[in-house]
Design an enzyme around this catalytic site. Structure first.
Site, PDB file in Angstrom:
ATOM      1  CG  HIS A 459      -1.848   1.371   1.397  1.00  0.00           C
ATOM      2  ND1 HIS A 459      -3.162   1.438   1.047  1.00  0.00           N
ATOM      3  CD2 HIS A 459      -1.463   2.727   1.766  1.00  0.00           C
ATOM      4  CE1 HIS A 459      -3.521   2.588   1.094  1.00  0.00           C
ATOM      5  NE2 HIS A 459      -2.556   3.340   1.794  1.00  0.00           N
ATOM      6  CD  GLU A 460       1.659   3.871   3.730  1.00  0.00           C
ATOM      7  OE1 GLU A 460       1.880   4.885   3.144  1.00  0.00           O
ATOM      8  OE2 GLU A 460       0.572   3.564   4.443  1.00  0.00           O
ATOM      9  CG  HIS A 463       0.295   6.420  -0.548  1.00  0.00           C
ATOM     10  ND1 HIS A 463      -0.585   7.091  -1.120  1.00  0.00           N
ATOM     11  CD2 HIS A 463      -0.040   6.025   0.617  1.00  0.00           C
ATOM     12  CE1 HIS A 463      -1.570   6.993  -0.440  1.00  0.00           C
ATOM     13  NE2 HIS A 463      -1.427   6.286   0.698  1.00  0.00           N
ATOM     14  CG  HIS A 466       0.354   8.928  -6.966  1.00  0.00           C
ATOM     15  ND1 HIS A 466      -0.999   9.268  -6.138  1.00  0.00           N
ATOM     16  CD2 HIS A 466       0.090   9.642  -8.164  1.00  0.00           C
ATOM     17  CE1 HIS A 466      -1.836  10.155  -6.842  1.00  0.00           C
ATOM     18  NE2 HIS A 466      -1.007  10.234  -8.206  1.00  0.00           N
TER      19      HIS A 466
END
Length: 673
Positions: A459-460, A463, A466
């Site tokens: 998940h991290e 980011h 992105h």
């Protein structure tokens, strides 16, 4: 030159952290704040007619020294706090707020911004330029630029006070989370924890100054990983009660009065600016059309989740009486009871180094062409921090820093930060940080991830992707600088690869023998995680409803009793449960009272509508595929806020996202959609 502000000769402008002391920060801010105000005054006093170039773009490119100081200090203060940094953070909270107010309420500057905004449609601006102009105008108005003198004075007072209160909330929570760690003196009380977890608890007790025993640290959410494992019910009770009572006792860590003042000031500020409440103020800048639309989504999911939760509790209880501290333990046991395979064994195949190298990084390479090369010659802000150079198809992209292990100076949870944002106009490359709170292994041992931790690492890094793939001109449109209820979307998409067959085949090898994970074990893990538990959905929805309830209050509706309001709000949302507390109770809800998620915690589920659709889009196209990854990067990840992100996603899909895939994923598809 102050070392905080000195240009770095390190690759990609990585700050030379070793040359910086805490004593350097306030003098650096003295210089940076004054320099930024001088730049803004020059823009405001320019006698040439206002244009995008001499006003909006000039403002966008100002304050580089301040951005550098912020990128360094606030990447230290969260993951590696100390008393001096906490004091500096309190002072900066007020100074930076006052600085922002001084810029927003500069009448000459606002007049120029207003002039560019008024002519934006006919002045030939590109879409990113028009969006930047609109954002700058709205930000100024929302900061009070259009208010009269008395209104602006009130805004300054309230904003400064809020900055102090929210910083204080976060520091009290960190202190109480450390102080509330549960000390056990008998090893048998820890039955169910792994050898590594027991060793970490022994080490934590020693580090905290205890003569012996085992100190079980608390995680940020209400539910604790240790409670899902401890076989002794009294041990579970002690950890559970320590978790849910944080910052709600009559001591120096109590946040209840702080919460009430934060809520009231936010409501008064919103009303002054013409909004009904703080939620309306916040959602005016989000992709959700209104607080009611967000509440309607929560209500739609909540009704189905509570029904599913009742069935789930009946199943796991087996007719026995459950206490709140028994539920996560029973759920974990239920997950293991689906067959002859113990899914807890999967942890033995999820060693951090392998997960990073052969899982997270490998998937990013296949999908996006990213290559991660560790740079031991480069150093982060703490000895634990590791640095990787990132390239894409052979060209340098930026740096990725990983700070994985828990320590008392680090606030709980996991998050992504930027030290430097990508910007073509400034010529800056991204420097991205992932922070988590994994248990440090004993010397000579390896860090093994449970399933939740595995998904969090993916998940991290979503980011991080992105931010790393950002390709925009303007820094305020870079990477994750998108609406709050869109920002979680790319990270949630990246979770889908954690158990994807091609990705698992790369990393899931036994940490001692190197043997690949058995097919039966992988099948059992996927089956157990095919849908979210009703428990986790209720936890999340209850916290989201609580957040909205606090922030839909008017300034004259502030309650006197935090706990009574919390109970009433959950009951009115239909999400009150004696056995399932919200993921975060009010007194330790860091996301909304110290972080950037006030009236926005719903954004995880709002983003998940897009995420679930995108997962289906990937799978329908063949899954782990470079062409699909490139299409996703080109349409969404690289664009930041330079385009309408929801429209960009719809363009990629060829239609608007629908809620059906989300309902199916959550096990709530009772409507036939």
């Amino acid at each position: 030159m102050n070392p905080v502000l000195a240009s770095s000769n390190l690759p990609y402008g990585l700050p030379d952290f070793a040359s910086i002391s805490d004593d350097d920060f306030l003098p650096a801010y003295d210089v940076a704040l004054a320099e930024h105000l001088a730049e803004v005054d020059a823009i405001a006093s320019n006698t040439d007619p206002a244009s995008f170039a001499n006003t909006i773009e000039a403002l966008e490119n100002s304050g580089r020294a301040l951005a550098r100081a912020n990128g360094i200090f606030f990447n230290l203060e969260g993951p590696d706090s100390n008393p001096q940094r906490a004091q500096i953070a309190q002072e900066l909270a007020v100074r930076l707020t006052e600085h922002g107010n001084a810029i927003a309420m500069n009448a000459g500057l606002f007049a120029r911004i207003e002039a560019v905004h008024a002519s934006r449609e006919e002045s030939g601006l590109t879409e990113p330029q028009r969006r930047l102009t609109e954002q700058r105008y709205r930000a100024a108005v929302r900061a009070g630029a259009a208010l009269d003198e008395a209104g602006q004075a009130q805004m300054r007072e309230w904003s400064s006070r809020l900055a102090t209160l929210t910083t204080d909330f976060g520091q009290r929570l960190l202190d109480d989370t450390n102080a509330s760690a549960v000390l056990f003196t008998d090893l048998t009380d820890l039955h169910g924890l792994s050898d590594g977890e027991i060793a970490a608890a022994r080490r934590a007790a020693t580090d905290a100054g205890h003569d012996g025993g085992f100190l079980v640290a608390l995680e940020l959410p209400s539910s604790q990983g240790s409670v899902a494992k401890l076989t002794n019910a009294d041990s579970r009770r002690k950890v559970f009660e320590a978790s849910i009572s944080r910052c709600a006792r009559d001591n120096e860590f109590d946040t209840r009065a702080t919460v009430l003042e934060i809520v009231e000031l936010r409501a008064r500020r919103a009303r002054l600016l013409g909004y009904t409440d703080h939620a309306e103020f916040v959602l005016a800048e989000q992709t959700a059309p209104s607080p009611q639309a967000a509440a309607d989504l929560l209500a739609r999911l909540g009704e189905a989740a509570m029904a599913a939760g009742g069935r789930e509790l009946d199943r796991i209880s087996g007719g026995a009486r459950l206490e709140p501290w028994d539920v996560t333990f029973a759920l974990a046991a239920d997950q293991r009871s689906g067959g002859d395979v113990d899914i807890d064994e999967f942890e033995q195949y999820c060693e951090l180094e392998s997960v990073l190298r052969d899982g997270v990084f490998a998937a990013a390479n296949v999908l996006y062409g990213l290559t991660m090369t560790e740079r031991p010659d480069l150093h982060g802000y703490h000895p634990d921090v590791r640095v990787w150079e990132v390239s894409r198809d052979g060209a340098g992209v930026g740096l990725f820093l990983g700070d994985f292990f828990a320590r008392p100076s680090k606030r709980g949870g996991a998050w992504m930060n930027n030290i430097v944002d990508q910007s073509n106009s400034l010529g800056t490359s991204p420097i991205i940080v992932n922070v988590s709170n994994l248990t440090r292994p004993e010397a000579g041992e390896k860090c093994l991830l449970n399933l939740d931790q595995l998904v969090t690492v993916f998940h991290e890094f979503g980011h991080a992707i992105h931010g790393l793939l950002s390709d925009v001109d303007y820094v305020s449109q870079s990477g994750t600088s998108v609406p709050r209820d869109f920002v979680e979307f790319p990270s949630q998409v990246n979770e889908m690869w954690a158990l994807h067959p091609e990705v698992v085949a790369g990393y899931a090898r036994h940490h001692r023998t190197g043997e690949p994970a058995p097919a039966a074990l992988l099948d059992a893990v996927r089956a157990a995680t095919a849908t979210e538990t009703a428990h986790s959905t209720i936890e999340y929805l209850a916290a989201s409803a609580l957040d909205l309830a606090w922030h839909r209050l008017g300034p004259d509706e502030i309650p006197a009793d935090v706990q009574a309001f919390e109970e009433r709000a959950l009951a009115e949302a239909g999400l009150d449960s004696d056995l399932i507390p919200p993921r975060y109770r009010t007194t330790y809800f860091n996301h909304v009272f110290a972080g950037g998620y006030s009236a926005g915690y719903y954004s995880y589920i709002w983003s998940e509508v897009l995420d679930a659709e995108t997962e289906q889009w990937f799978l329908a196209g063949g899954g782990l595929d470079r062409d699909l990854g490139r299409a996703f990067a080109d349409a969404v990840l690289s664009r930041g806020d330079s385009v309408d992100p929801v429209a960009a996603h719809a363009g990629m899909l060829g239609r608007d996202a629908q809620i059906g895939p989300l309902l199916a994923r959550r096990g709530l598809d009772t409507t036939g959609e």
